[in-house]
Scaffold this motif. Structure first.
Motif, mmCIF file in Angstrom:
data_model
loop_
_atom_site.group_PDB
_atom_site.id
_atom_site.type_symbol
_atom_site.label_atom_id
_atom_site.label_comp_id
_atom_site.label_asym_id
_atom_site.label_seq_id
_atom_site.Cartn_x
_atom_site.Cartn_y
_atom_site.Cartn_z
ATOM 1 N N ALA A 74 -25.869 -48.173 55.847
ATOM 2 C CA ALA A 74 -25.194 -49.312 56.051
ATOM 3 C C ALA A 74 -26.569 -50.545 56.522
ATOM 4 N N PRO A 75 -27.599 -50.450 56.121
ATOM 5 C CA PRO A 75 -28.543 -51.491 56.907
ATOM 6 C C PRO A 75 -27.674 -52.842 56.670
ATOM 7 N N ALA A 103 -26.405 -40.514 48.733
ATOM 8 C CA ALA A 103 -26.247 -39.871 46.830
ATOM 9 C C ALA A 103 -25.271 -41.204 46.445
ATOM 10 N N GLU A 104 -24.114 -41.176 47.844
ATOM 11 C CA GLU A 104 -23.377 -41.718 46.972
ATOM 12 C C GLU A 104 -23.305 -42.718 46.569
ATOM 13 N N CYS A 143 -31.313 -38.507 48.174
ATOM 14 C CA CYS A 143 -32.400 -37.838 48.403
ATOM 15 C C CYS A 143 -32.812 -36.729 48.642
ATOM 16 N N GLY A 144 -32.124 -35.892 48.427
ATOM 17 C CA GLY A 144 -31.357 -34.025 48.263
ATOM 18 C C GLY A 144 -31.063 -33.548 50.025
ATOM 19 N N LEU A 162 -20.337 -49.043 52.301
ATOM 20 C CA LEU A 162 -20.926 -47.763 51.421
ATOM 21 C C LEU A 162 -20.533 -47.902 49.911
ATOM 22 N N HIS A 163 -20.504 -49.096 49.372
ATOM 23 C CA HIS A 163 -20.447 -49.291 47.498
ATOM 24 C C HIS A 163 -22.029 -48.727 47.197
ATOM 25 N N ALA A 164 -21.456 -48.371 45.952
ATOM 26 C CA ALA A 164 -22.854 -48.045 44.794
ATOM 27 C C ALA A 164 -23.869 -48.788 44.732
#
Length: 306
Positions: free
Chosen positions: A218-219, A265-266, A271-272, A303-305
């Motif tokens: 969340a930058p 990822a969400e 990032c694996g 936190l939305h895509a």
């Protein structure tokens, strides 16, 4: 002539995670995408290869490769801090020299790990590492929970006073009083909190800023805290800081780096898995995190895509 790297001044610094591919090797394209996301969202600097970046789990070659890639991709748009802490002095010196050579804005290091060391041992360690990056700012990285011991406020203050290259400290504890002790004694020190919940309190006491792991995810939220503080809108900054604190609390009891990588990822920035022996977040913990987040719309809106 290559331009001098930008000076680390303050604000929100993302403790960038290190993406890995399916084979467990550093995923440089994914790192590039993550860095671009951070810069687009307004973070003030990048801190690479620290605790969040799993630096101590990487080979020296991998650390050099990632450091070079991060500095190249950021390309002077914001300062880059390279963490060079290791279990021994010689390796830390080599990494500090390398970070300076490639154009990092600053170097940071935890204390050496595993064995017990006298104050004289630690003094000689930090003296040699700071001399290895002469001309580049050096931040002492105090993280007792991970290192296994605390350098201690008196020793950190001695480093700040007596070693010219050491200009500040990143303290990842949960004590505002520790930050105030640094600020009250060495008034020109660059003091950063490493605690997601203390960014605004630290800024209000005169600290330079915060180094945040959750800023990976969340930058915009953490950049907003800093922006509102700079504007003087403390009520809005408090509102955002409380959201960040609740987001931090939503990850309590859950493997931290796997949780951060799951949330990335969400958001569409895979990032694996972490470097082994850590593993990806379990299905049970994924469900737990989702349940905790779902009850608070103020958290989920960040936190939305993407």
């Amino acid at each position: 002539m290559t331009a001098a790297p930008p000076t680390l001044t303050g604000g929100v610094v993302t403790a960038i995670v290190t993406p890995f591919d399916e084979m467990g090797s550093p995923d440089l394209p994914a790192m590039s995408a993550l860095l671009e996301f951070q810069l687009e969202c307004g973070v003030d600097a990048i801190f690479a290869l620290g605790t969040s970046g799993e630096g101590l789990l990487l080979s020296e070659y991998e650390r050099r490769t990632i450091a070079e890639a991060v500095v190249e991709w950021v390309d002077g748009r914001v300062p880059v801090v390279i963490h060079c802490g290791t279990v021994d002095t010689r390796s830390a010196v080599a990494l500090a020299e390398h970070a300076t050579l490639i154009g990092a804005s600053a170097v940071s290091s935890i204390g050496p790990l595993f064995h017990s060391y006298s104050e004289t041992d630690l003094w000689n360690h930090f003296r040699q590492v700071s001399e290895a990056c002469a001309g580049t700012d050096f931040l002492v990285y105090e993280n007792p929970e991970r290192v296994g011991y605390s350098l201690g406020i008196p020793f950190v203050l001695r480093l700040l006073r007596e070693l010219p290259g050491i200009v500040g400290v990143k303290d990842t504890g949960d004590s505002l009083s520790r930050l105030i002790a640094y600020l009250a004694t060495v008034t020109d020190a660059k003091v950063f909190t490493g605690n997601n919940s203390l960014v605004l309190p630290a800024l209000m006491m005169g600290a330079s800023g915060g180094v945040s792991t959750i800023a990976n995810v969340a930058p915009e939220l953490f950049a907003g805290i800093v922006h509102q503080h700079r504007k003087g809108d403390i009520e809005e900054a408090k509102r955002l800081q409380f959201i960040a604190a609740r987001l931090h609390a939503a990850l309590w009891g859950v493997p931290y780096i796997p949780a951060i990588k799951h949330l990335l990822a969400e958001r569409g920035l895979p990032c694996g898995a972490p470097r082994q022996p850590s593993t990806a977040l379990s299905a049970r913990n994924i469900q737990l995190v989702r349940e905790r987040l779902s009850v608070d719309e103020e958290m989920t809106e960040w936190l939305h895509a993407v």
